[in-house]
Design an enzyme around this catalytic site. Sequence first.
Site, PDB file in Angstrom:
ATOM      1  N   LYS A   1       0.714  -1.392  -0.003  1.00  0.00           N
ATOM      2  CA  LYS A   1       0.311   0.401   0.144  1.00  0.00           C
ATOM      3  C   LYS A   1       0.823   0.739  -0.513  1.00  0.00           C
ATOM      4  O   LYS A   1       1.098   2.247  -0.646  1.00  0.00           O
ATOM      5  CB  LYS A   1      -1.272  -0.180   1.208  1.00  0.00           C
ATOM      6  CG  LYS A   1      -2.072   1.002   1.035  1.00  0.00           C
ATOM      7  CD  LYS A   1      -2.784   0.852   2.919  1.00  0.00           C
ATOM      8  CE  LYS A   1      -3.447   2.136   2.375  1.00  0.00           C
ATOM      9  NZ  LYS A   1      -3.792   2.621   3.953  1.00  0.00           N
TER      10      LYS A   1
ATOM     11  N   GLU B   1      10.717  -4.877   3.619  1.00  0.00           N
ATOM     12  CA  GLU B   1      10.986  -6.219   3.484  1.00  0.00           C
ATOM     13  C   GLU B   1      10.486  -6.232   1.632  1.00  0.00           C
ATOM     14  O   GLU B   1      10.905  -7.334   1.129  1.00  0.00           O
ATOM     15  CB  GLU B   1       9.249  -7.193   4.638  1.00  0.00           C
ATOM     16  CG  GLU B   1      10.409  -6.878   6.083  1.00  0.00           C
ATOM     17  CD  GLU B   1       9.863  -6.033   6.749  1.00  0.00           C
ATOM     18  OE1 GLU B   1       9.227  -4.919   6.346  1.00  0.00           O
ATOM     19  OE2 GLU B   1       9.592  -6.046   8.282  1.00  0.00           O
TER      20      GLU B   1
ATOM     21  N   GLY C   1      -4.519  -1.492   5.147  1.00  0.00           N
ATOM     22  CA  GLY C   1      -3.675  -2.591   4.264  1.00  0.00           C
ATOM     23  C   GLY C   1      -4.412  -4.080   4.827  1.00  0.00           C
ATOM     24  O   GLY C   1      -4.778  -4.669   3.826  1.00  0.00           O
ATOM     25  N   ARG C   2      -4.594  -4.275   6.455  1.00  0.00           N
ATOM     26  CA  ARG C   2      -4.780  -5.816   6.915  1.00  0.00           C
ATOM     27  C   ARG C   2      -6.926  -5.875   6.576  1.00  0.00           C
ATOM     28  O   ARG C   2      -7.370  -7.100   6.734  1.00  0.00           O
ATOM     29  CB  ARG C   2      -5.115  -5.589   8.271  1.00  0.00           C
ATOM     30  CG  ARG C   2      -5.790  -4.723   9.039  1.00  0.00           C
ATOM     31  CD  ARG C   2      -5.075  -4.897  10.322  1.00  0.00           C
ATOM     32  NE  ARG C   2      -5.975  -3.448  11.273  1.00  0.00           N
ATOM     33  CZ  ARG C   2      -4.877  -2.009  11.401  1.00  0.00           C
ATOM     34  NH1 ARG C   2      -3.391  -1.343  10.678  1.00  0.00           N
ATOM     35  NH2 ARG C   2      -5.343  -0.915  11.820  1.00  0.00           N
TER      36      ARG C   2
ATOM     37  N   GLU D   1      -3.530  -6.235  15.089  1.00  0.00           N
ATOM     38  CA  GLU D   1      -2.787  -4.904  14.831  1.00  0.00           C
ATOM     39  C   GLU D   1      -3.898  -3.241  15.351  1.00  0.00           C
ATOM     40  O   GLU D   1      -3.570  -2.391  15.165  1.00  0.00           O
ATOM     41  CB  GLU D   1      -2.491  -4.905  13.382  1.00  0.00           C
ATOM     42  CG  GLU D   1      -1.481  -3.726  12.914  1.00  0.00           C
ATOM     43  CD  GLU D   1      -0.948  -3.854  11.687  1.00  0.00           C
ATOM     44  OE1 GLU D   1      -1.729  -3.668  10.693  1.00  0.00           O
ATOM     45  OE2 GLU D   1       0.310  -4.538  11.421  1.00  0.00           O
TER      46      GLU D   1
ATOM     47  N   HIS E   1      -4.710 -32.807  19.841  1.00  0.00           N
ATOM     48  CA  HIS E   1      -3.693 -33.453  19.894  1.00  0.00           C
ATOM     49  C   HIS E   1      -1.623 -32.857  19.910  1.00  0.00           C
ATOM     50  O   HIS E   1      -0.461 -33.347  20.675  1.00  0.00           O
ATOM     51  CB  HIS E   1      -2.357 -34.747  19.421  1.00  0.00           C
ATOM     52  CG  HIS E   1      -3.796 -35.275  18.590  1.00  0.00           C
ATOM     53  ND1 HIS E   1      -3.879 -36.678  19.123  1.00  0.00           N
ATOM     54  CD2 HIS E   1      -4.720 -35.058  17.316  1.00  0.00           C
ATOM     55  CE1 HIS E   1      -4.895 -37.367  18.484  1.00  0.00           C
ATOM     56  NE2 HIS E   1      -5.689 -36.485  17.466  1.00  0.00           N
TER      57      HIS E   1
ATOM     58  N   LYS F   1      10.347  -0.454  13.501  1.00  0.00           N
ATOM     59  CA  LYS F   1      10.844   0.245  12.193  1.00  0.00           C
ATOM     60  C   LYS F   1      12.127   1.141  11.993  1.00  0.00           C
ATOM     61  O   LYS F   1      12.857   1.103  11.461  1.00  0.00           O
ATOM     62  CB  LYS F   1       9.836   0.718  11.293  1.00  0.00           C
ATOM     63  CG  LYS F   1       8.511  -0.665  11.009  1.00  0.00           C
ATOM     64  CD  LYS F   1       7.536   0.052  10.206  1.00  0.00           C
ATOM     65  CE  LYS F   1       6.603  -0.452   9.486  1.00  0.00           C
ATOM     66  NZ  LYS F   1       5.710  -0.162   8.900  1.00  0.00           N
TER      67      LYS F   1
END
Length: 544
Positions: free
Chosen positions: A203, A209, A264-265, A350, A381, A509
């Site tokens: 965005k 990254e 963004g999310r 977030e 399990h 960041k």
Amino acid sequence: MPVQISDLYDNWAELQAHADTWKQRTLKQAFDKDSNRAARYSTAAAGLEYDYSKNHVDEDTLKLLLGLAEKADLKGAIKRLFRGDHINNTEDRPALHSDLRFEGEAQNDNQKEVAAALDKMSGLISRVHNGEWKGFDGQEITDVVNIGIGGSDLGPRMVTKALSAYHTGHVNVHFVANVDGAEINDLFEKLNAGSTLWLVASKSFSTLETLENALTARRWMLSQGCPEDSLAKHFVAISSKVEKAIEFGMDADNVYPMWDWVGGRYSLWSAIGMPIAFAVGMDNFNKLRAGAARLDNHFAEAPLEKNIPALMGLLMFWYSNVLGADNQAVLPYANHLQLLPSYLQQLEMESNGKSVNKEGQRLGYQTGSIVWGTEGTNGQHSFHQLLHQGNVLTPIDFIAPLRAKHDIKHQQKYLIANCIAQSQALMEGRDLAASKAELEAQGVAADEINALAEHKVHPGNRPSSTIAMEELNPETLGALIAAYEQKVFTLGVLWNINSFDQWGVELGKLLGTHVATAIDTTDVPTDWDSSTKTLIKRFLEANA
Ligand code: F6P
């Protein structure tokens, strides 16, 4: 003095007194008393069937919780959300992800822009699918790699996996998120440069990254013989900062827009969802959007007492702020939904991991909670031991697509039987007498029974909801995701926080760039703490 939850809701003492009544009774007793309990505390919409009867709620609880929703003006907040008010007040913009997933004709300017972007995306997908789009050496595209992180990765990655049964088989779709070079490096071994298309999804088009991975992919393409002037055949970008993407070197024709009015999310329904459409085709992508739109309509129109996301939010508020749960588990009984918990971690944590309210006042009450889980039956399990016998309060959502898309029907029976049985066991438990009786029936000696019986007690009375659907398909998945988005919004309203900013990710960041500079220059500020300095020194030694 931080704001207390009782400052928001003046009947807080009444709510707590009512919570105390739930300490005197159990869910099992509630079921024994009311044979109609499941129907009474269930509701359905957009293909989802929400059964919240195995929770600590009765008519009084609901009345109190709905009273809180009224006090917080949830109905008004929903109107403001869909109307496009600037509810993201710290960034002065709306949160209009609902405009990404309309059904039928576009109704407003936002939707028209979305329709145009999706039209263009549809053209790209069919050109790739039908082999018309060729790589630098004339090969058809066989592999599409999405480079993105957070909201530009988790949603598309989760949905692509979830809809495995709908993959058209035209291309293989891969994802790269981590700045750890190991991820993209592993992928290089599987790819052929001439038949690979890279999607760079960001965005902001400024995420470290993503940009580093994109540059690495670019270098690799060149090293594999792709001429510089053919890179446009292999790189597509999706961003709300179109100019930045072009500056980065993307061909203007290959940049697909995103908008500031989408977080963004919350963006998987836009061109950010391109990897999904590459995997399942545009029709299925549109069905996913349609499922979400139907859930939005339900959220906007259904009375709160029948409203799935509103009830999900109110229940989580009840557990977080009144009954003291700091976590929640999401347990999808569908292998293809295995990424749902990690997707929901970003969505919920977030969005709602905040410690000031919309007015910037510090809060003295819990907001957000830790979301965790994995696909059933694998968790049974592993961590289900703690769910059954531990002393941690964990409200659970079981997700149950009832019918499988494959033909191994008897395994589907075991899968869903286990899902149903888990919620039953957690609710009913097994008391000391029953545990002794079981050991007796097994012929265990009396002294051993005495030693073991207490260990075999299941306290029960543990809350869970089940969200069932006929099958996991694009529509029901769209509705499920939208239900969680709107649940998160409901909680934000109840807590009076802004669910649409994420300032908490910034400091790490920034310091990350400072540490990287210190490593590059070996000039480590002397006033940094000794732990940080030692770790940098160790990194430099290990990489000398
Ligand atoms: O660092 C957090 C974050 O900003 C998320 O909110 C976002 O989804 C992710 O990074 C990726 O951001 P972008 O799409 O701008 O690269």
